[in-house]
Design an enzyme around this catalytic site. Sequence first.
Site, PDB file in Angstrom:
ATOM      1  N   LYS A  82      -0.414   8.154   7.211  1.00  0.00           N
ATOM      2  CA  LYS A  82      -0.251   6.765   6.706  1.00  0.00           C
ATOM      3  C   LYS A  82      -0.330   5.654   7.994  1.00  0.00           C
ATOM      4  CE  LYS A  82       1.817   4.835   2.438  1.00  0.00           C
ATOM      5  NZ  LYS A  82       3.058   4.967   1.798  1.00  0.00           N
TER       6      LYS A  82
HETATM    7  O1  G3P Z   1       4.605   3.586  -0.547  1.00  0.00           O
HETATM    8  C1  G3P Z   1       4.267   2.191  -0.627  1.00  0.00           C
HETATM    9  C2  G3P Z   1       4.626   1.190  -1.981  1.00  0.00           C
HETATM   10  O2  G3P Z   1       4.462   2.006  -3.078  1.00  0.00           O
HETATM   11  C3  G3P Z   1       5.912   0.777  -1.662  1.00  0.00           C
HETATM   12  O3  G3P Z   1       6.335   0.119  -3.005  1.00  0.00           O
HETATM   13  O4  G3P Z   1       7.960  -1.057  -4.465  1.00  0.00           O
HETATM   14  O5  G3P Z   1       8.355  -0.737  -1.810  1.00  0.00           O
HETATM   15  O6  G3P Z   1       6.904  -2.401  -2.991  1.00  0.00           O
HETATM   16  P1  G3P Z   1       7.467  -1.079  -3.037  1.00  0.00           P
END
Ligand code: G3P
Length: 214
Positions: free
Chosen positions: A83
């Site tokens: 990533k």
């Molecule tokens: O993995 C990246 C993403 O899914 C993070 O989500 O909920 O932290 O905005 P969030």
Amino acid sequence: MKIFLDTANLKEIEEAVSWGVIDGITTNPTLASKETGNFWEIANKILKLVNGPVSLEVTALDVNGMVEEGKKLAALGDNVVVKIPMTIEGLKAVRRLKEMGIRTNVTLVFNSNQALLAAKAGADYVSPFIGRLDDVGEHGMDVIRDIKRIFQNYSIKTEILAASIRHPIHVKEAATIGADVATMPFSVLKMLVHHPKTEEGLAKFLEDWKKVKI
Ligand code: G3P
């Protein structure tokens, strides 16, 4: 649409994998910070638990650092996807890693032009953050729709990985638009299973079965 779990928690991964619906895992430094064990040990266990791509994120900001970290992560297993953040150095790293045969997922994507650039650099996945766009008053799902259209226009093979999914409506809309993958927390995956009419119907079937002569 493929379903990935967005977590580094081994218990959640083990449980969700046992349901037979998990196609892969995504992690990030924040998710890793929530776990108490050693990151490398956790990453190794995740890679063994999951028969599918596992995204592990670099933390270097320069291309050389990202490539070095990416090589180290990729050496953990065939199913590692590195990533990489959506920056100029990140784009360079994506190109370099692609030339080495290492798969990448470009993260922190917030608009369709960023997704187009990531795809052109050679990313296998682009991760637009739906929930975080909604948080600032934008329609995150519009970005998924635009990327889908652009990738279709030019037959781009990079997969659209809808990330920052917060609730079942996000999942339904991502699938309706045709995102290739939605990655979600275990809490959201559990919400997808339940419907009060399913539970009510099952209770009634079990009650009525008691009246059947067997
Ligand atoms: O993995 C990246 C993403 O899914 C993070 O989500 O909920 O932290 O905005 P969030």
